[in-house]
Design a protein around this motif. Sequence first.
Motif, PDB file in Angstrom:
ATOM      1  N   ARG A   1       0.972  -0.862  -0.596  1.00  0.00           N
ATOM      2  CA  ARG A   1       0.117  -0.286   0.166  1.00  0.00           C
ATOM      3  C   ARG A   1       0.800   1.013   0.351  1.00  0.00           C
ATOM      4  NH1 ARG A   1      -3.062  -2.947   4.311  1.00  0.00           N
ATOM      5  NH2 ARG A   1      -4.605  -4.147   3.325  1.00  0.00           N
ATOM      6  N   HIS A   2       1.643   1.494   0.030  1.00  0.00           N
ATOM      7  CA  HIS A   2       3.320   2.130   0.007  1.00  0.00           C
ATOM      8  C   HIS A   2       2.618   3.131   1.237  1.00  0.00           C
ATOM      9  CE1 HIS A   2       4.128   1.336  -3.880  1.00  0.00           C
ATOM     10  NE2 HIS A   2       2.554   1.378  -4.638  1.00  0.00           N
ATOM     11  N   GLN A   3       2.910   1.906   2.390  1.00  0.00           N
ATOM     12  CA  GLN A   3       2.454   3.435   3.087  1.00  0.00           C
ATOM     13  C   GLN A   3       3.947   3.248   4.186  1.00  0.00           C
ATOM     14  OE1 GLN A   3      -0.783   0.680   5.258  1.00  0.00           O
ATOM     15  NE2 GLN A   3      -1.837   2.113   4.515  1.00  0.00           N
ATOM     16  N   ARG A   4       4.741   2.169   3.347  1.00  0.00           N
ATOM     17  CA  ARG A   4       5.962   2.070   4.228  1.00  0.00           C
ATOM     18  C   ARG A   4       7.053   1.347   3.480  1.00  0.00           C
ATOM     19  NH1 ARG A   4       6.925   0.866  10.737  1.00  0.00           N
ATOM     20  NH2 ARG A   4       8.549   1.162   9.820  1.00  0.00           N
ATOM     21  N   ARG A   5       8.140   1.395   4.279  1.00  0.00           N
ATOM     22  CA  ARG A   5       9.467   0.461   3.158  1.00  0.00           C
ATOM     23  C   ARG A   5      10.325  -0.077   4.360  1.00  0.00           C
ATOM     24  NH1 ARG A   5      14.382   3.662   1.092  1.00  0.00           N
ATOM     25  NH2 ARG A   5      14.828   4.772   2.260  1.00  0.00           N
ATOM     26  N   TYR A   6      10.638  -0.982   4.230  1.00  0.00           N
ATOM     27  CA  TYR A   6      12.069  -1.541   5.365  1.00  0.00           C
ATOM     28  C   TYR A   6      13.115  -1.579   4.727  1.00  0.00           C
ATOM     29  CZ  TYR A   6       7.350  -2.980   7.459  1.00  0.00           C
ATOM     30  OH  TYR A   6       6.201  -2.105   8.840  1.00  0.00           O
ATOM     31  N   ILE A   7      13.706  -1.328   5.844  1.00  0.00           N
ATOM     32  CA  ILE A   7      15.692  -1.830   5.351  1.00  0.00           C
ATOM     33  C   ILE A   7      16.118  -2.017   5.837  1.00  0.00           C
ATOM     34  CG2 ILE A   7      17.563   0.105   5.523  1.00  0.00           C
ATOM     35  CD1 ILE A   7      16.010   2.011   5.105  1.00  0.00           C
ATOM     36  N   CYS A   8      17.289  -3.425   5.488  1.00  0.00           N
ATOM     37  CA  CYS A   8      18.220  -4.814   6.426  1.00  0.00           C
ATOM     38  C   CYS A   8      18.895  -3.842   7.039  1.00  0.00           C
ATOM     39  CB  CYS A   8      18.809  -5.487   5.564  1.00  0.00           C
ATOM     40  SG  CYS A   8      19.871  -6.167   5.997  1.00  0.00           S
ATOM     41  N   LYS A   9      18.938  -4.222   8.545  1.00  0.00           N
ATOM     42  CA  LYS A   9      19.712  -3.438   9.812  1.00  0.00           C
ATOM     43  C   LYS A   9      21.310  -3.753   8.931  1.00  0.00           C
ATOM     44  CE  LYS A   9      16.661  -4.085  12.754  1.00  0.00           C
ATOM     45  NZ  LYS A   9      15.842  -4.249  14.904  1.00  0.00           N
ATOM     46  N   GLN A  10      21.980  -4.529   8.510  1.00  0.00           N
ATOM     47  CA  GLN A  10      22.851  -4.888   8.269  1.00  0.00           C
ATOM     48  C   GLN A  10      23.089  -4.537   6.868  1.00  0.00           C
ATOM     49  OE1 GLN A  10      23.021  -9.339   8.142  1.00  0.00           O
ATOM     50  NE2 GLN A  10      23.229  -9.470  10.360  1.00  0.00           N
ATOM     51  N   CYS A  11      22.936  -4.679   5.687  1.00  0.00           N
ATOM     52  CA  CYS A  11      23.443  -3.695   4.588  1.00  0.00           C
ATOM     53  C   CYS A  11      22.919  -2.560   4.019  1.00  0.00           C
ATOM     54  CB  CYS A  11      23.303  -4.637   3.673  1.00  0.00           C
ATOM     55  SG  CYS A  11      21.930  -5.312   3.110  1.00  0.00           S
ATOM     56  N   LYS A  12      21.633  -1.796   4.738  1.00  0.00           N
ATOM     57  CA  LYS A  12      21.144  -1.218   4.769  1.00  0.00           C
ATOM     58  C   LYS A  12      20.315  -0.798   3.484  1.00  0.00           C
ATOM     59  CE  LYS A  12      22.935   0.413   8.713  1.00  0.00           C
ATOM     60  NZ  LYS A  12      22.804  -0.421   9.605  1.00  0.00           N
ATOM     61  N   GLN A  13      20.089  -1.577   2.139  1.00  0.00           N
ATOM     62  CA  GLN A  13      19.202  -1.872   1.234  1.00  0.00           C
ATOM     63  C   GLN A  13      17.101  -1.333   2.180  1.00  0.00           C
ATOM     64  OE1 GLN A  13      20.758  -4.289  -1.409  1.00  0.00           O
ATOM     65  NE2 GLN A  13      22.780  -3.489  -1.567  1.00  0.00           N
ATOM     66  N   THR A  14      16.786  -1.533   0.695  1.00  0.00           N
ATOM     67  CA  THR A  14      15.610  -1.432   1.077  1.00  0.00           C
ATOM     68  C   THR A  14      15.333  -2.720   0.897  1.00  0.00           C
ATOM     69  OG1 THR A  14      15.394   0.842  -0.586  1.00  0.00           O
ATOM     70  CG2 THR A  14      13.453  -0.762   0.323  1.00  0.00           C
ATOM     71  N   LEU A  15      13.985  -3.478   1.545  1.00  0.00           N
ATOM     72  CA  LEU A  15      13.803  -4.712   1.043  1.00  0.00           C
ATOM     73  C   LEU A  15      13.258  -4.958  -0.402  1.00  0.00           C
ATOM     74  CD1 LEU A  15      13.337  -6.294   4.436  1.00  0.00           C
ATOM     75  CD2 LEU A  15      15.241  -5.784   3.103  1.00  0.00           C
ATOM     76  N   THR A  16      13.151  -5.609  -1.426  1.00  0.00           N
ATOM     77  CA  THR A  16      12.007  -6.488  -2.274  1.00  0.00           C
ATOM     78  C   THR A  16      11.931  -7.388  -1.798  1.00  0.00           C
ATOM     79  OG1 THR A  16      13.765  -6.318  -3.415  1.00  0.00           O
ATOM     80  CG2 THR A  16      13.304  -4.049  -3.699  1.00  0.00           C
ATOM     81  N   PHE A  17       9.827  -7.544  -2.728  1.00  0.00           N
ATOM     82  CA  PHE A  17       9.640  -8.873  -2.587  1.00  0.00           C
ATOM     83  C   PHE A  17      10.575  -9.359  -3.437  1.00  0.00           C
ATOM     84  CE2 PHE A  17       5.373 -11.093  -3.623  1.00  0.00           C
ATOM     85  CZ  PHE A  17       5.631 -11.835  -3.121  1.00  0.00           C
ATOM     86  N   LYS A  18      10.427 -10.949  -3.295  1.00  0.00           N
ATOM     87  CA  LYS A  18      10.945 -12.727  -3.600  1.00  0.00           C
ATOM     88  C   LYS A  18       9.753 -12.865  -4.190  1.00  0.00           C
ATOM     89  CE  LYS A  18      14.203 -15.368  -3.113  1.00  0.00           C
ATOM     90  NZ  LYS A  18      15.552 -15.882  -1.238  1.00  0.00           N
ATOM     91  N   ASP A  19       9.193 -12.946  -5.008  1.00  0.00           N
ATOM     92  CA  ASP A  19       7.651 -13.426  -5.500  1.00  0.00           C
ATOM     93  C   ASP A  19       8.051 -14.712  -6.176  1.00  0.00           C
ATOM     94  OD1 ASP A  19       8.612 -12.564  -8.072  1.00  0.00           O
ATOM     95  OD2 ASP A  19       6.914 -11.247  -8.611  1.00  0.00           O
ATOM     96  N   ASN A  20       9.528 -15.174  -6.339  1.00  0.00           N
ATOM     97  CA  ASN A  20       9.529 -16.022  -6.796  1.00  0.00           C
ATOM     98  C   ASN A  20       9.121 -17.525  -5.857  1.00  0.00           C
ATOM     99  OD1 ASN A  20      11.797 -15.979  -5.699  1.00  0.00           O
ATOM    100  ND2 ASN A  20      13.105 -16.722  -7.634  1.00  0.00           N
ATOM    101  N   LEU A  21       8.422 -17.778  -4.673  1.00  0.00           N
ATOM    102  CA  LEU A  21       8.724 -18.619  -4.084  1.00  0.00           C
ATOM    103  C   LEU A  21       7.596 -19.697  -4.058  1.00  0.00           C
ATOM    104  CD1 LEU A  21       8.899 -16.944  -0.412  1.00  0.00           C
ATOM    105  CD2 LEU A  21      11.080 -18.590  -1.569  1.00  0.00           C
TER     106      LEU A  21
END
Length: 162
Positions: A142-162
Amino acid sequence: MRQLKMQVQRQLKRNLEQANHYFNKGFTPPTVSYAVRGEKAGVAYLQRNEIRFNPVLLAENKQAFIQQVVPHELAHILVYQQFGRVQPHGKEWKMMMEQVLGVPAETYHCFDTRNVIGQQFAYQCGCQTHYLSIRRHNAIVRHQRRYICKQCKQTLTFKDNL
């Protein structure tokens, strides 16, 4: 469940008496509810003087829950009443757990959480895969939040291949 709630109250009363005796004072007993969901076993709301427990984890882990989680959360309340705002699992909390309540100062439970986790969504950063709850996933969608990895500081992106 009623029986377990009574056991929780008895444990709280015993631990409160230990603290009252140790500090020679009368701590204010917290209110208790069973409104925690997810993987958390319990949460202490310091300023409200309230403890909330996870009813599913209580039912599944009975004695271990009562012996570990109940004093753990009460210790947070007691530390706040005695010392004010300090580190959540700092030296005051450890002292309260070990010296006053006579319980090992463990900060995490080891209960099986398969029955309380819910649906998980895989997200990728530069260094690892993160599994987010449906609540966090929906906030991203819903574009209300974005999450960042505490270790590498990159934004998390959805991994839809599960």
